[in-house]
Motif scaffolding. Sequence first.
Motif, short mmCIF file in Angstrom:
data_model
loop_
_atom_site.label_atom_id
_atom_site.label_comp_id
_atom_site.label_asym_id
_atom_site.label_seq_id
_atom_site.Cartn_x
_atom_site.Cartn_y
_atom_site.Cartn_z
N THR A 50 0.81 -1.22 0.00
CA THR A 50 0.00 0.00 0.00
C THR A 50 0.84 1.27 0.00
N THR A 51 2.15 1.14 0.22
CA THR A 51 3.05 2.30 0.19
C THR A 51 4.25 1.97 -0.69
N ALA A 52 4.98 3.02 -1.09
CA ALA A 52 6.15 2.82 -1.95
C ALA A 52 7.20 1.96 -1.27
N SER A 53 7.45 2.21 0.01
CA SER A 53 8.48 1.47 0.74
C SER A 53 8.12 -0.01 0.88
N THR A 54 6.88 -0.28 1.26
CA THR A 54 6.44 -1.67 1.42
C THR A 54 6.44 -2.40 0.09
N SER A 55 6.02 -1.72 -0.96
CA SER A 55 6.00 -2.33 -2.29
C SER A 55 7.38 -2.80 -2.71
N LYS A 56 8.37 -1.97 -2.46
CA LYS A 56 9.73 -2.31 -2.86
C LYS A 56 10.26 -3.50 -2.05
N LYS A 57 9.99 -3.52 -0.77
CA LYS A 57 10.44 -4.63 0.08
C LYS A 57 9.81 -5.96 -0.35
#
Length: 436
Positions: free
Chosen positions: A307-314
């Motif tokens: 749901t966020t850019a950081s979580t998506s990348k991880k």
Amino acid sequence: MSKTASLRSPEVLNKVIFARLMPLLIAAYILAFLDRTNIGMAKERLEIDLGISATAFGVGAGLFFLTYALFEIPSNMIMHKVGARWWIMRIMITWGLISACMMFVQGEWSFYILRMLLGIAEAGLFPGVMYYLTKWFTNKDRARANGAFLLGVSIANIVGAPIGGILLTMDGVLGLHGWQWMFLIEGLPACFLAVAVWKFLPDGPRQAKFLSSEEAEWLEKTIAAEQEAGAAGSGNHKLLDIARDPQIILVVLVYFGHQLAVYALNFFLPSIIGGWGDLNSVQIGLLTAIPWVFSAVGAILLPRFATTASTSKKIALGTMIGIIVGFTIGALGGPVLGLIGFGLAAFNFFALQPILFTYPATRLTGVGLAAGLALVNTIGLFGGFLGPYIMGFMEDLTGSAVSGLWLIIGACVLGAFMIPFLKQGHESADRAQAIH
């Protein structure tokens, strides 16, 4: 619900849209994936009945993706103009008829030609739906919607392999080979489902009978604000900007490795399993379905957290590593360990793919978004062409059905190194989410 009803909350609205659109879209993709990959179940019989070698099979399997890729962008541009309902119906009818005509294959060249025609017919379905979903779901919810659509791949492989195995046992019925019955029976349902698409799939929120006019207007304005902010943040204002955006290029390269892995497993897992022992077509079909059960679980569980850019990348990085580890276990292990490895890889397939397609959607808008999503899929699908070719060539060269996996693993390792550099284009667009 009438067009004059009051505005429901964003959470309720999202659930309603999901329930109304996704079952039909998932059903369409189940049939699409079934018809493009069912040749994997027929590989051994095509070799015996028609003399098609593993290399020739790999070429034919991959040629689908060559023509599919070449016609992706024109197809998405047409859908942008004429609407999803009519264009998806057209795609489904033509691919269903051509898939059924695979029963008339006589040798390598007719195999090649029909696979190329199937690619042309189906071109634009996946990026078209990815574009269509950008009209209905905001950035926060889009990865979940993309992942649900990709459930079609998992379901197609779960049910397709056993059904294909059963249909192959019809060998000799009415003088036809089992693989001929398989192509015929699995191809025609797409034509019938196309009628349901025409009747029940709205082109956009304003055409949806299950939304009020206020809800349709709110949804369109909210999504437009996100897309315009994202495009402004990334500097992508023109169609040509797409090819010059380093982030779009990174997504393409990561997706290329992903597609190598997906289609290598799709087309060659039945023959890998067949090499593990004296198994009949039904047993091979049932074992082939196992990794795809795990892929469905991954598609359901993981994308909802992006749901966020950081979580998506991880999540993207973790899933690519999971594919690498799974393929390595599959290449080194025997029947039991190998199947576990392929299950691990498949678990991560459709957790990664829906996340990758959220990146272009945060950097593009309008016709550029339609073309950009098609471009990502077009170049990425060359992995779908090369994956089967690599597997077939290496099998003929070494005599081992798993030898080609090492080249696939290498491409995925390169993709994993690129993922940390991915960036979404909606830092300013995130502020637009405050309006809902």
